[in-house]
Structures are given as C-alpha cells and as structure tokens.
Design a protein around this motif. Structure first.
Motif, short mmCIF file in Angstrom:
data_model
loop_
_atom_site.label_atom_id
_atom_site.label_comp_id
_atom_site.label_asym_id
_atom_site.label_seq_id
_atom_site.Cartn_x
_atom_site.Cartn_y
_atom_site.Cartn_z
N CYS A 253 3.02 4.39 -0.75
CA CYS A 253 3.29 5.31 -1.85
C CYS A 253 4.35 6.29 -1.37
N LEU B 140 0.81 -1.21 0.00
CA LEU B 140 0.00 0.00 0.00
C LEU B 140 0.85 1.27 0.00
N ALA C 139 -4.99 -1.66 -4.28
CA ALA C 139 -3.94 -2.45 -3.64
C ALA C 139 -4.49 -3.17 -2.41
N GLU D 256 4.21 10.25 0.69
CA GLU D 256 2.90 10.67 1.20
C GLU D 256 3.04 11.38 2.55
N LYS E 233 -7.63 5.93 -1.41
CA LYS E 233 -6.59 6.27 -2.38
C LYS E 233 -5.82 5.04 -2.83
N VAL E 234 -5.73 4.02 -1.97
CA VAL E 234 -4.97 2.81 -2.30
C VAL E 234 -5.88 1.59 -2.30
#
Length: 615
Positions: A315, A313, A492, A318, A488-489
């Motif tokens: 990124c 997850l 995943a 962030e 947002k994820v």
C-alpha cells in the motif's frame, strides 16, 4: 529608533522608522491584509534587553525580532483620539495592570527602557484569500482568538512561558493548499505548527480563547494553528519585571516596510500534508524532497526475493505515514519474535531482532523512550542479546525488556496505560517487526501452516487494545502476511499468498509496512526517521517553531543509523546463540535463506545511499 548592527543588517533598507513617532501609527490590524508591514512592540528596562533579545532569537516562530532601540532613543506617540481602543498594555511585576491609549505619561520611565519590534507577518485572512478559501470572521468584534498552549518556549534567563497560538478552521480537503499558501507569503508567518486535535497542544476548548474571540469550526473542518506574537505578552508576564509595556492584543505598529510577497519557502520547497492519526485527529508535514526519499526507501524494500507475492500486499506511503507518526511519538513499544523453528531451541529466526534493534537504536538517538516486549520464554535470550549489542556497539543505550502474558482486554489496557486509564497511555506508538500474528481462528501459524500458538504470548492483545485507546498508533512490518499487524492487508494475503487463507494475520495495525525481508522494514523506518528529522520543514513542525532546530551532527544521528558493520555484528550475535534462518533453518550468516554478504549488506547500503542524499 535605532538598531543594533547585527539586527540592522537583517532589515530591508526601506525600513527607516518603525514605531512611536509623534503622530501615532498604531492601529488595530487584526483584519487588514496587504499594504504596510505590521509589527508589535515590547518595551522593557534596559537591564533585561540582552536576555529578551536572546529569548526572541531562541523562539523565532512566535517572536520574529525585526529590531530594537537603544535606551530612550525613540519618541513617545501622542494620543490619537480617532482610535477607539487601547493601544498599549502596562505590566507591573508580571501582572497586566492597565490598558493605555498612549505612553506619553510614562515618558520619564521610558528613558531607561528599550523597545523591541516583533514582526507580525501578513494576516491569516490574507493567506486564506491566497489559497482561495473563505474568510472566517471571529464571533465578536475584536481580533481572532489566540490560545495558551502547554508547549513551552525555550527559556532564557528570567523569560520562560508557554507558546501562544492562533487558529483557523480549514476544510480537510484544502489543507495542503492552505499550507502551500502560508509558505508563499511573508517569512514571519510560515507554515502551521499543528493541524488537528487542539488537545494535543493542551487546548481544552476552542470556544474559549485566552485572547480575542473564537472563530467557529464547521463540520469537516480541521483546526490549524500558527505561532502567535501574543506569546510576547506571556514572556513579559513571566519575567515579573517592575514595569513593562506591550502593544495591546490586536493592535500593531504600522512600519513603512511594504508587505511584499517575500516567500518564506526553504530550499526544500513546498511541504506535503499527511494524516497520521484519526483519534486524536493529527496531520503532519514534511518537504517534498524528504517525502520523495522515503518513497524511494519504500520501493527499495518492496522487492520480493522469495517470490512470495508480497507485491500484492503493498500500500502506497505506509512507510511514510508510519515514520511520520513515529517522529511525533514520545514513547515507543517494539515487539519481535517469530518462533517458526518449533523443534529447536531457541525457536526464533534471524529475521526480526536485527530490524527491531536497528529501529530502537535510532529512536533512542532521537531521545524517545523505547521499550521492547518479548515472549517470556525468550526473555533470557533477549537479555543476552541486549547486553552483547551494547558491548559490541550495536546499541548505545540499553533497551528495557518486558513481557506480557495475560490474555484479557482489561489487562492489555492496564499494560498500555498508566493506572489503566485510557486517557494516559504509556506509549504513543506500537511497532511489530516480524512478530508472529494471530490468525482468524485464534492460532498462530508459520508459512507452512504449522500452529505455533504454544510458543507465542498474547502480545496481539496489546495491538487490539491500542485500537480503542486514543493516542496510541501502531505499525506492523511483515514479509509474508502472517505477521502481527498484517491484518490490515489480510484480504490480499488470503488471495495472493500461499496458505494465506489459513495463516493470514487477523490483527491489523494502523500502518502495514511490507518488505521483502522484515529486517529491511526496520532499517527503512530508521532511515526514514533520519530523513524526516533532517528536514527543516518537518523539524519546525515537530518543535512547534520554538527552540533551536536540531542538527544531525549534534545528536549522533548518523552513528545511530543501521550500517553494514553493525548489522553484520548483530547477525553474528544471533548465530552465536543458534538462532536460525527462517526459510532454511540453517545456523549461519543468512536471513530467510539469503546470505548476509551480497544480499542483506547490499540492501543496507542501498538504504543508506538514499538517506545520505538529502535536499
């Protein structure tokens, strides 16, 4: 011209005479790069000189003071018939009453006046050239436009005025190159103080500058702003002195000091540029060492002690972008609460509240407004926790608590905005730390796929509404994918997290901070904010190069950071109220089944160790 001793010490030995020689050396320098050092002039009655000097020192960005004369100790220039434009402006009682080619007719009044010389640095066109960017000429035939902002300069006595800025449009993919070029030339210029939407500075229309002519933006350009020495004109106007003179806009004094490649680079090195908002468009900067520290924090909290698969997850950056955005925010709304223990009272878990309180405490230390929104059924619990946290030193300032129970988009906008007007948001940033998040089917699930919707107020609607309100940014902190903001994820989560196809939160935040335990994300955000606000480069950008820099010691930032002692106390308060560990359901000194002593205490110390090592 003579200089006071402490200012003389700041000037290179090559600087022997600055202005107002018998043969004038005033000239329009709006398009000249390189050569001799350019300066502007402010001439005031000697009684105002000490206050104006302090005003310049308090606002060094727009008003870099090179020197000042003693009363009358300088020569008025003779008119220069070759000059086709006025060289001075005359002010009476704060109003500009005329433009002058020469000050010769005012020689008697000048005997009781003091001249201040302000550095203009190199032209922005020289910076563009150094960065390999095309030059943009103003639409007219004068100097490039400058704009009054709503940013106040630090006031001193009778001097108080808005910051004036100049702008150049820069292609968005060239911003970092431009910023680095601006840091490698004359110290009076320095990096920009804003990149993005002009309205964030109070500028309504770039086509209508207050001084000079506009420089047109093209598709793909980002407006980039620097502090302008024309701020001095606003300062002179603000003091309403009976008589004053200034250089005319676009005209400067040519000194005999060479425009060298003297770097304004701080020991922190070149800044990095990061986008923190699309609507309104807003970029921020910080030094490379500060950013590296925040990336270390992100790596530390990204471990997966529960083997949930959260690595899928993650990124990059962030945490960095969330902390940059929070650093610019004025008012923050925080939410937490995951009622996973639906058979117990209270159903909350020990992950979430500690991280939320830690972040709130540091935001308050930065003098930001902080509010916490919680479930109505849990309001009494959080009121007790706030009271006890204050009593035991976990908090220094009370956190206002609110609830939100309405379920309509219109109600969410009314909650988030003054009078429901999306042009006037009450909050700049929303943060969810281990807050149950709505799944695609509208329900809320714990990790075991149990629906706990009946225990959760529709706080998700606030994050959904914020997506459509310019000026509100959001961050979600989670460790399993079913927390608010993890939309947002979500792809995943569905693919890599157990039961992800059912439990994945469908509501996205602008930034998704992933941590092995969500509390760690709250701690890391607080530490990242400390790093940013201790960074000279970021601090200058935040305050728009006006006012004195803020020092950590002056604001008790270190004491506001999370600590092993404070987090142990916070967890013990939760235990006293029978709040349970999320994984095991135990009432004890553990979070997500991991013991405080050894695991969580060690994590807090690791984060503090990184935070303390500041370049």
């Amino acid at each position: 011209m003579t200089f006071t001793p402490h200012l003389r010490a700041c000037l290179p030995s090559a600087l022997r005479s600055l202005i107002l020689q018998k043969k004038t050396n005033m000239r329009n320098m709006s398009s000249v790069a390189g050569g001799l050092r350019a300066a502007s002039v402010v001439i005031l009655h000697k009684s105002l000189a000490p206050d104006f000097e302090r005003f310049c020192q308090a606002n060094r960005g727009p008003l870099p003071l090179l020197g000042r004369s003693q009363p009358g100790k300088w020569t008025v220039p003779a008119p220069d018939s070759r000059m086709g434009c006025p060289q001075f402006q005359k002010y009476e009682s704060g109003a500009c009453t005329g433009s002058l080619m020469s000050l010769e007719e005012n020689s008697e009044q000048l005997k009781d006046m003091v001249a201040f010389v302000l550095g203009c640095g190199v032209s922005l066109e020289a910076v563009l050239e150094k960065a390999g960017l095309p030059r943009r000429d103003p639409a007219g035939h004068s100097h490039a436009g400058a704009y009054k902002t709503t940013v106040p300069c630090a006031s001193v006595a009778g001097f108080g005025c808005p910051l004036v800025v100049t702008m150049r449009p820069i292609p968005k993919d060239k911003l970092e190159r431009l910023v680095q070029a601006s840091c490698s030339v004359q110290a009076e210029l320095g990096p920009p103080i804003h990149m993005g939407d002009p309205e964030l500075l109070g500028i309504k229309d770039l086509s209508k500058p207050d001084y000079g002519d506009p420089v047109a933006c093209q598709p793909g350009d980002v407006p980039v702003f620097w502090p302008s020495p024309l701020t001095s004109l606003e300062a002179v106007s603000s003091c309403k002195t009976p008589l004053a003179f200034t250089s005319a806009p676009g005209c400067t004094v040519m000194t005999d000091l060479k425009d060298t490649e003297a770097s304004c680079l701080a020991p922190e090195g070149f800044p990095e540029v990061h986008l923190i908002s699309q609507d309104p468009l807003h970029y921020s900067i910080a030094s490379a060492p500060a950013i590296q520290k925040i990336r270390e924090l992100e790596a530390i909290i990204g471990i997966d002690p529960g083997n949930r698969g959260i690595g899928h997850l993650l990124c990059k950056d962030e945490l960095l972008k969330a902390s940059l955005s929070l650093s610019h925010a004025r008012s923050v709304l925080i939410t937490t609460g995951f009622p996973t223990h639906f058979k117990h009272e209270p159903p909350e878990e020990t992950d979430g509240p500690p991280g939320a309180f830690a972040l709130a405490a540091f935001l308050q230390a930065l003098e930001k407004e902080v509010t916490m929104v919680v479930d109505q059924r849990a309001l009494s619990l959080y009121q007790k926790l706030v009271d006890e946290a204050l009593e035991h030193g976990v908090l220094n300032t009370r956190i206002p608590l609110v609830t939100y129970q309405s379920g309509s988009a219109g109600a969410a906008q009314v909650f988030l905005c003054k009078d429901g007007d999306p042009r006037s948001p009450r909050f700049d940033h929303l943060v969810a730390i281990e807050r149950t998040g709505r799944a695609a089917d509208g329900n809320h699930y714990n990790a075991r796929k149990v629906n706990i919707k009946h225990l959760a107020d529709p706080i998700d609607d606030l994050f959904l509404a914020a997506q459509k309100i310019p000026g509100i940014t959001s961050t979600g902190v989670g460790d399993g994918g079913n927390e608010l903001g993890m939309g947002k994820v979500k792809e995943a989560v569905k693919k890599h997290i157990r039961n992800g196809d059912v439990i994945a939160c469908d509501v996205a935040a602008d930034f998704a901070v992933i941590a092995g335990v969500s509390n760690w994300g709250g701690y890391a955000l607080a530490c990242a904010l400390y790093i940013l606000n201790s960074c000279e480069t970021h601090g200058r950008y935040l305050r728009k190069a006006v006012g004195p820099p803020r020092a950590p010691g002056e604001h008790s930032w270190t004491q506001a950071l999370p600590s092993v002692t404070k987090e142990e106390k916070m967890l013990s308060l939760l235990v006293q109220h029978e709040v349970r560990s999320g994984v095991t359901g135990n009432v004890g000194m553990e979070v997500d089944g991991l013991p405080f002593h050894g695991t969580h205490a060690q994590m807090v110390q690791k984060l503090l160790d990184v935070t303390a090592v500041q370049a």
